[in-house]
Design a protein around this motif. Sequence first.
Motif, PDB file in Angstrom:
ATOM      1  N   ASN A  67      26.305   2.966  -2.058  1.00 42.46           N
ATOM      2  CA  ASN A  67      25.301   4.042  -2.023  1.00 42.46           C
ATOM      3  C   ASN A  67      24.137   3.733  -2.961  1.00 42.46           C
ATOM      4  N   GLU A  68      24.452   3.200  -4.139  1.00 43.05           N
ATOM      5  CA  GLU A  68      23.405   2.870  -5.117  1.00 43.05           C
ATOM      6  C   GLU A  68      22.595   1.649  -4.660  1.00 43.05           C
ATOM      7  N   LEU A  69      23.237   0.731  -3.981  1.00 43.14           N
ATOM      8  CA  LEU A  69      22.562  -0.484  -3.529  1.00 43.14           C
ATOM      9  C   LEU A  69      21.650  -0.224  -2.329  1.00 43.14           C
ATOM     10  N   LEU A  70      22.105   0.631  -1.397  1.00 38.70           N
ATOM     11  CA  LEU A  70      21.357   0.850  -0.148  1.00 38.70           C
ATOM     12  C   LEU A  70      20.747   2.251  -0.119  1.00 38.70           C
ATOM     13  N   GLU A  71      21.559   3.229   0.240  1.00 39.20           N
ATOM     14  CA  GLU A  71      21.179   4.632   0.213  1.00 39.20           C
ATOM     15  C   GLU A  71      22.471   5.417   0.322  1.00 39.20           C
ATOM     16  N   HIS A  72      22.454   6.677  -0.100  1.00 43.67           N
ATOM     17  CA  HIS A  72      23.675   7.474  -0.045  1.00 43.67           C
ATOM     18  C   HIS A  72      24.057   7.722   1.409  1.00 43.67           C
ATOM     19  N   LYS A  73      25.311   7.422   1.731  1.00 49.50           N
ATOM     20  CA  LYS A  73      25.744   7.461   3.134  1.00 49.50           C
ATOM     21  C   LYS A  73      25.615   8.855   3.731  1.00 49.50           C
ATOM     22  N   LYS A  74      25.862   9.900   2.929  1.00 51.61           N
ATOM     23  CA  LYS A  74      25.854  11.263   3.474  1.00 51.61           C
ATOM     24  C   LYS A  74      24.547  11.998   3.231  1.00 51.61           C
ATOM     25  N   THR A  75      23.994  11.870   2.020  1.00 53.80           N
ATOM     26  CA  THR A  75      22.788  12.653   1.700  1.00 53.80           C
ATOM     27  C   THR A  75      21.498  11.902   2.027  1.00 53.80           C
ATOM     28  N   ASN A 131      20.731  18.338  37.713  1.00 57.96           N
ATOM     29  CA  ASN A 131      19.382  18.276  37.160  1.00 57.96           C
ATOM     30  C   ASN A 131      19.339  18.273  35.627  1.00 57.96           C
ATOM     31  N   THR A 132      20.483  18.094  35.000  1.00 55.14           N
ATOM     32  CA  THR A 132      20.540  18.150  33.534  1.00 55.14           C
ATOM     33  C   THR A 132      21.406  17.019  32.985  1.00 55.14           C
ATOM     34  N   ILE A 133      20.915  16.363  31.960  1.00 55.05           N
ATOM     35  CA  ILE A 133      21.695  15.354  31.239  1.00 55.05           C
ATOM     36  C   ILE A 133      21.647  15.702  29.753  1.00 55.05           C
ATOM     37  N   THR A 134      22.822  15.824  29.150  1.00 50.23           N
ATOM     38  CA  THR A 134      22.918  16.142  27.722  1.00 50.23           C
ATOM     39  C   THR A 134      23.638  15.012  27.005  1.00 50.23           C
ATOM     40  N   HIS A 135      23.034  14.499  25.941  1.00 52.34           N
ATOM     41  CA  HIS A 135      23.668  13.501  25.089  1.00 52.34           C
ATOM     42  C   HIS A 135      23.976  14.140  23.731  1.00 52.34           C
ATOM     43  N   TYR A 136      25.167  13.871  23.224  1.00 50.82           N
ATOM     44  CA  TYR A 136      25.588  14.369  21.917  1.00 50.82           C
ATOM     45  C   TYR A 136      25.506  13.202  20.948  1.00 50.82           C
ATOM     46  N   VAL A 137      24.579  13.290  19.992  1.00 53.72           N
ATOM     47  CA  VAL A 137      24.243  12.127  19.177  1.00 53.72           C
ATOM     48  C   VAL A 137      24.596  12.342  17.709  1.00 53.72           C
ATOM     49  N   ASP A 138      24.960  11.239  17.075  1.00 58.67           N
ATOM     50  CA  ASP A 138      25.251  11.216  15.652  1.00 58.67           C
ATOM     51  C   ASP A 138      24.022  10.661  14.954  1.00 58.67           C
ATOM     52  N   SER A 139      23.165  11.561  14.454  1.00 59.35           N
ATOM     53  CA  SER A 139      21.908  11.098  13.874  1.00 59.35           C
ATOM     54  C   SER A 139      21.340  12.161  12.943  1.00 59.35           C
ATOM     55  N   THR A 140      20.227  11.820  12.302  1.00 62.68           N
ATOM     56  CA  THR A 140      19.551  12.765  11.417  1.00 62.68           C
ATOM     57  C   THR A 140      18.533  13.570  12.220  1.00 62.68           C
ATOM     58  N   LEU A 141      18.120  14.701  11.661  1.00 60.90           N
ATOM     59  CA  LEU A 141      17.128  15.546  12.317  1.00 60.90           C
ATOM     60  C   LEU A 141      15.826  14.780  12.522  1.00 60.90           C
ATOM     61  N   LYS A 142      15.438  13.944  11.550  1.00 60.93           N
ATOM     62  CA  LYS A 142      14.198  13.168  11.662  1.00 60.93           C
ATOM     63  C   LYS A 142      14.234  12.250  12.888  1.00 60.93           C
ATOM     64  N   HIS A 143      15.370  11.542  13.067  1.00 59.70           N
ATOM     65  CA  HIS A 143      15.482  10.655  14.223  1.00 59.70           C
ATOM     66  C   HIS A 143      15.528  11.438  15.533  1.00 59.70           C
ATOM     67  N   VAL A 144      16.209  12.583  15.515  1.00 61.98           N
ATOM     68  CA  VAL A 144      16.298  13.409  16.729  1.00 61.98           C
ATOM     69  C   VAL A 144      14.911  13.878  17.152  1.00 61.98           C
ATOM     70  N   LYS A 145      14.078  14.281  16.197  1.00 61.66           N
ATOM     71  CA  LYS A 145      12.712  14.720  16.517  1.00 61.66           C
ATOM     72  C   LYS A 145      11.911  13.587  17.157  1.00 61.66           C
ATOM     73  N   ARG A 146      12.104  12.366  16.648  1.00 65.29           N
ATOM     74  CA  ARG A 146      11.400  11.215  17.224  1.00 65.29           C
ATOM     75  C   ARG A 146      11.867  10.951  18.652  1.00 65.29           C
TER      76      ARG A 146
END
Length: 483
Positions: A51-59, A371-386
């Motif tokens: 976490n200190e070397l890269l980034e905190h895995k959860k936060t 007429n509908t496709i839903t994907h359930y994704v493991d991602s952050t809100l920032k990536h989802v907005k993109r």
Amino acid sequence: MTTQQHTVEKIGGTSMSNYEAVRDNIIIGNREKDDLYQRIFVVSAYGGVTNELLEHKKTGEPGVYALFADAESDWAWGDDLTKLVKFLTDINGELFQDPMLKQQADQFITDRIEGVRGCLIDLQRLCSYGQFQLEEHLLTVREMLAGIGEAHSAFNTALKLQQEGINARFVDLTGWRDAELLPLDEKLKQAFDAVDLTRELPIVTGYAQCKEGLMRTFDRGYSEMTFSRVAVITEAREAIIHKEYHLSSADPNIVGADKVVPLGRTNYDVADQLANLGMEAIHPRAGKGMRQNEIPLRVMNTFEPEHTGTLITGDYVSETPQVEIIAGAKGVFAIEVFDQDMQGEPGSDRRILDVLGRFKVRFMAKDTNANTITHYVDSTLKHVKRVVRALKEEFPNAELSTRKVSLVSAIGSDMKVPGILARSVNSLTDNEISVLAIHQCMRQVDIQFVVDEDHYEKAIAALHGALIEPHNHEYAIVAASIE
């Protein structure tokens, strides 16, 4: 090296942080001195170090890598690297009472970190010229930084064991100052050709620098791939993962320790379903090699060494069809694309997947209708907005919506149980939990329920109560043997 004699064992970061438990419960246990060998240990960094070397895995709090990659913080990463030296040498201080050994450990890790600091300064200077782009080098930087954590823990463990009379050998796969970049399998063959497993105990870095670039595919799951390929290349008799908990029928913190049971046996198919939910017993790509080479995988609790743990093999199927484990994922984003133009028009799903792939967003499940496709994704809100912005450009006439949900799964090696779906839904209904979507495949190894995010723990407990607790579950606590 004698084939089919030795084991390859992986020790996780939380366990590594407790040296005495690792030494007493894993490395020595009740073995005589001659029985200490014929084992290879692949180790993770100490808890919190990556976490200190890269980034905190959860936060997501930035570590050295994230600060270096951020163009707006030209030198903040340098200050963070200085703090890291103190953090790692403080760990050394807790481990080594002998001042000479502590000095040796401090010198090793300080040399590594200062070497990296010089490299990053040079890279930053080089990339100040327009012809060189920092983005092209960031993956290499990430790998170089990640390798520091495993080098630190592996070197320390080997040094400490040597002090205690065990012929441990530090095997450094991080590529530090290596002259050539080899494919992973070739690198491992070269590393273990010189090791005599009958009288040496290799302590191996979980990160391995190689031509394939492990972080490109596995990111922080790279140590599992190293572990898996070491087992395959050295033709291990068994692969063992030591964790700080049992692989149990549910999370004891949710269901209650008195209600869960450790799994005695299961198969790689179940392990894949768990990995899909982010609860990895083993990464599917890492498990593939062991499955193909018929190497059994055992998951053990570091702090209960007398327990046989969970044995995972390719051919296991429970004697009686049943649910073995209830697991899930909280904070999953549902991205729904509704477009009447989809009806009868092939290719819509592929276009959505192309967008997800472009942003490196992993989906855990999906459902479709006319007429509908839903994907359930493991991602952050920032990536989802993109992703949503890109999907609006791709489907200008579509209605897009997102919602945060939880996925809860009933998983088993054979779940061909009549009425299991009805029992599951009834248990959720009885607990006032609305089912937003259901996924069940013909393979009959899992049923997935999409529920409101706030109903995650309630749904886990309800399904465990309905599908697992009524059974005596004797299969789960039978001593796991390969025969």
